[in-house]
Design an enzyme around this catalytic site. Sequence first.
Site, short mmCIF file in Angstrom:
data_model
loop_
_atom_site.label_atom_id
_atom_site.label_comp_id
_atom_site.label_asym_id
_atom_site.label_seq_id
_atom_site.Cartn_x
_atom_site.Cartn_y
_atom_site.Cartn_z
N THR A 246 32.26 33.27 33.59
CA THR A 246 33.38 33.87 34.15
C THR A 246 34.22 32.97 35.02
OG1 THR A 246 32.03 34.27 36.07
CG2 THR A 246 32.07 36.05 34.45
N TRP B 278 42.54 52.77 51.36
CA TRP B 278 42.66 52.03 50.43
C TRP B 278 44.26 51.82 50.01
CZ3 TRP B 278 38.31 51.31 46.42
CH2 TRP B 278 37.08 51.22 47.14
#
Length: 541
Positions: free
Chosen positions: A184, A443
Amino acid sequence: MLGRMQDWPLTVDRILDHAKSWHGDREIVSRSVEGPIVRTTYAEAHIRAKRVSNVLKGLGIGHGDRVATLAWNTARHLETWYGIMGIGAICHTLNPRLFAEQLVYIINHAEDQIIFTDLTFLPILAQIRDQIPTVKHIIVFSDDGHMSQDLPGALCYETLVNDASADCAWGGFEENTPAGLCYTSGTTGNPKGVLYSHRSNFLHTLVTMGTDVLGVSATDTVLPVVPMFHANAWGIAFSAPGVGAKLVMPGPKLDGASIHELLESEQVTFSAAVPTVWQMLLGHLRQTNGKLTSLKRVVIGGSAVPEAIVRGFRDEFGVDVTHAWGMTETSPLGTLATPNHRIAGLDAESQLKFKLKQGRPPIGIDLKLEDDEGKLLPRDGHTFGRLLVKGPFVVGEYFRGDGGQILDADGFFDTGDVATLDSDGVMQITDRSKDVIKSGGEWISSIEIENIAAGHEKAELAAVIGVFHPKWDERPLLLVKLKPGEQGTKAEFLAFLEGKIAKWWTPDDVVFVDDIPLGATGKIDKKLIRQRMADYVLPST
Ligand code: AMP
């Protein structure tokens, strides 16, 4: 009792075997690193891949050993993948866009024994050669005439391949044998390795061949711009030979003009790349009044596709765009924005809204949304939460157990993305969980604001990060890199956002910057932006 069907382990060498037997004369066309266009076929690639296997065996490589590639998309790279995997060794793709110290970390962590590479990357390898002790040989994709002396001791690919026998047995091992390794990009902490198995790659290939997924066929000519060194070129090195499609490999030249030349000269029907590649191609076409005479469909993923790209392809060139989402950990395809029966019945403008979302999961991928407490969230199209994913080609554990237990009690992997799911099951990414701005317990999607701001005619790039606020914990800050020669004001950018986002999402400040840094995989590097803005204080605090 067990079923009474044949025992046929799902190993990826069978894919190239199939292409050789049933599509042997289908072409693989590569733009070589040396310059010329090189033509080969699946039958020839199969023979050469077997020779690569014998080269590896001769150099002492066996089952489970890691062999790396640091290379562009070419037929040689494809042959090498199959040559490595066919004998049960593990093909570790290295991303040349990583910093040298990250490459060193990854190569040492994987204990790579051999690296296959292009002439282009010899300077990088020369720089790190004495820091990667497990690497016994470096093999350069070149013939004798083009070999470089930049890296003493490096071996010449064509010489080795030509001298090796093409007689080599592939497969014959268990389908859960590891086939590939990809790290990754490691925006937080060290990169972690995802170890694919033959079975997971084979299943991913079968799934991605579906009409609602990549849907490539034997009649297609496929140009993967997506690199084999990042997220496995979205599996195209398996799915194209799997169906017998003609394959066009772009080599090192990924600019608009070079891609356009190949699209036209090879009459490509299907291609796949990240948005920036398409932005460059569209720019080139508009400048040169270029045409796309064969291209029918492009798949775009890796980051969110801007509306202007979808419209540009559709309205100016008659090309259909499919938006896709995935990650190294999902092999990589996770969702695709192909319409279901209800969406297909809508008019083109109403369908566009769905095309801009990241899409639906195919068979083999299950998704769920959760809040921070692990409570399941509804599929209502606006509640956003953590996106978790499960399936036979999704990571179960990182290489060497790094990061410990990564699945929840139900076997789901937390993607680190924040998303919504709607009543059609269509997923939309709203942020990365580490980038989402937590303002007063609610959020705010940084990506949604920056995508809108980037649409301002004066903006070249925009980024939004959360900054500390004593009352709300965090508030959004908009950074804008203006196009060359433009002047901008905070007021005009805030006015541009008005009505397009909730009022309480409005950034507390707008800062004009000379540079918005991009990471190794072309995404905005918010970690670096946060570091650069560490001393910044909002005017409201
Ligand atoms: P990588 O493993 O480097 O391919 O990165 C995977 C990450 O890229 C995902 O977790 C997402 O954050 C992002 N990503 C991939 N595709 C998309 C997309 N279509 N829209 C937005 N973000 C995406």
